[in-house]
Design a protein around this motif. Sequence first.
Motif, PDB file in Angstrom:
ATOM      1  N   GLU A  18       4.566  69.509  22.111  1.00 23.40           N
ATOM      2  CA  GLU A  18       3.604  69.880  21.270  1.00 23.40           C
ATOM      3  C   GLU A  18       3.834  71.493  20.525  1.00 23.40           C
ATOM      4  OE1 GLU A  18       0.470  71.749  21.509  1.00 23.40           O
ATOM      5  OE2 GLU A  18      -0.097  70.175  22.800  1.00 23.40           O
ATOM      6  N   ASN A  19       3.140  71.294  18.862  1.00 23.81           N
ATOM      7  CA  ASN A  19       3.644  71.894  17.919  1.00 23.81           C
ATOM      8  C   ASN A  19       2.709  73.790  18.058  1.00 23.81           C
ATOM      9  OD1 ASN A  19       4.459  70.417  16.508  1.00 23.81           O
ATOM     10  ND2 ASN A  19       3.045  69.842  15.853  1.00 23.81           N
ATOM     11  N   GLN A  20       1.845  73.305  19.256  1.00 26.60           N
ATOM     12  CA  GLN A  20       1.607  74.715  19.494  1.00 26.60           C
ATOM     13  C   GLN A  20       1.908  75.215  20.680  1.00 26.60           C
ATOM     14  OE1 GLN A  20      -2.696  74.019  20.910  1.00 26.60           O
ATOM     15  NE2 GLN A  20      -3.182  75.371  19.696  1.00 26.60           N
ATOM     16  N   ARG A  21       2.768  74.887  21.363  1.00 26.18           N
ATOM     17  CA  ARG A  21       4.223  75.256  22.897  1.00 26.18           C
ATOM     18  C   ARG A  21       5.343  75.447  21.437  1.00 26.18           C
ATOM     19  NH1 ARG A  21       4.744  71.133  25.720  1.00 26.18           N
ATOM     20  NH2 ARG A  21       3.212  70.971  26.704  1.00 26.18           N
ATOM     21  N   ASN A  22       5.323  74.518  20.742  1.00 23.27           N
ATOM     22  CA  ASN A  22       6.707  75.555  19.884  1.00 23.27           C
ATOM     23  C   ASN A  22       6.224  76.212  19.213  1.00 23.27           C
ATOM     24  OD1 ASN A  22       8.062  72.736  20.605  1.00 23.27           O
ATOM     25  ND2 ASN A  22       7.313  71.562  18.259  1.00 23.27           N
ATOM     26  N   ASN A  23       5.639  76.444  18.423  1.00 19.96           N
ATOM     27  CA  ASN A  23       5.019  78.183  17.472  1.00 19.96           C
ATOM     28  C   ASN A  23       5.698  79.130  18.361  1.00 19.96           C
ATOM     29  OD1 ASN A  23       4.498  76.891  15.434  1.00 19.96           O
ATOM     30  ND2 ASN A  23       2.617  76.217  15.760  1.00 19.96           N
ATOM     31  N   ILE A  25       6.838  79.680  21.724  1.00 11.84           N
ATOM     32  CA  ILE A  25       8.332  80.158  21.746  1.00 11.84           C
ATOM     33  C   ILE A  25       9.365  80.560  20.830  1.00 11.84           C
ATOM     34  CG2 ILE A  25      10.816  78.422  21.983  1.00 11.84           C
ATOM     35  CD1 ILE A  25       9.492  76.412  23.479  1.00 11.84           C
ATOM     36  N   ARG A  26       9.007  80.055  19.490  1.00  9.50           N
ATOM     37  CA  ARG A  26       9.729  80.613  18.178  1.00  9.50           C
ATOM     38  C   ARG A  26       8.926  82.553  17.935  1.00  9.50           C
ATOM     39  NH1 ARG A  26       8.925  75.351  15.787  1.00  9.50           N
ATOM     40  NH2 ARG A  26      10.946  74.498  16.582  1.00  9.50           N
ATOM     41  N   ALA A  27       7.534  82.382  18.296  1.00  4.21           N
ATOM     42  CA  ALA A  27       6.892  83.181  17.698  1.00  4.21           C
ATOM     43  C   ALA A  27       7.043  85.041  19.156  1.00  4.21           C
ATOM     44  CB  ALA A  27       5.530  82.664  17.460  1.00  4.21           C
ATOM     45  N   ARG A  28       6.601  84.453  19.856  1.00  2.65           N
ATOM     46  CA  ARG A  28       6.644  85.107  21.641  1.00  2.65           C
ATOM     47  C   ARG A  28       7.557  85.256  22.820  1.00  2.65           C
ATOM     48  NH1 ARG A  28       0.123  84.256  22.876  1.00  2.65           N
ATOM     49  NH2 ARG A  28       0.629  86.079  24.069  1.00  2.65           N
TER      50      ARG A  28
END
Length: 133
Positions: A18-23, A25-28
């Motif tokens: 999931e790309n939104q999950r990846n984002n 993880i990286r951001a928050r």
Amino acid sequence: NSKVGVIRINARTLVTPENQRNNAIRARILQSADDKYQFIEFTPTDITGLPDQVVVGSTIKFKVTGDLKIRDIVQSVTFDVSVTVAADSLTGSATTQITRDQFNLQIPSVPFVANVSNDVTLDIKFTAPKVAQ
């Protein structure tokens, strides 16, 4: 004479389907978008349970304890390791359980990451070539 060096994982390369999950993880969550949190490190401090001798083709089990650093938090963890010995390499896996709470990893309350367990399994697969001394 066995040694395990520092294991360094680029947290920016961790991905889920999931790309939104990846984002998130990286951001928050891991905050790996920030250069100071790009890497997760495991620094071994002890190896226990190694046999005195090993035979090519055998599988051995032992434990590696060390300091796991995620962001600015360091916790001692122990990996259960299984290694198969070849003439010129070792292949195996190392597994441990941690909790998000141990590393103050906060999960945002959004649909694509909600309902994430506090328990986390870390599973590392590896191959280590023979090194000339």
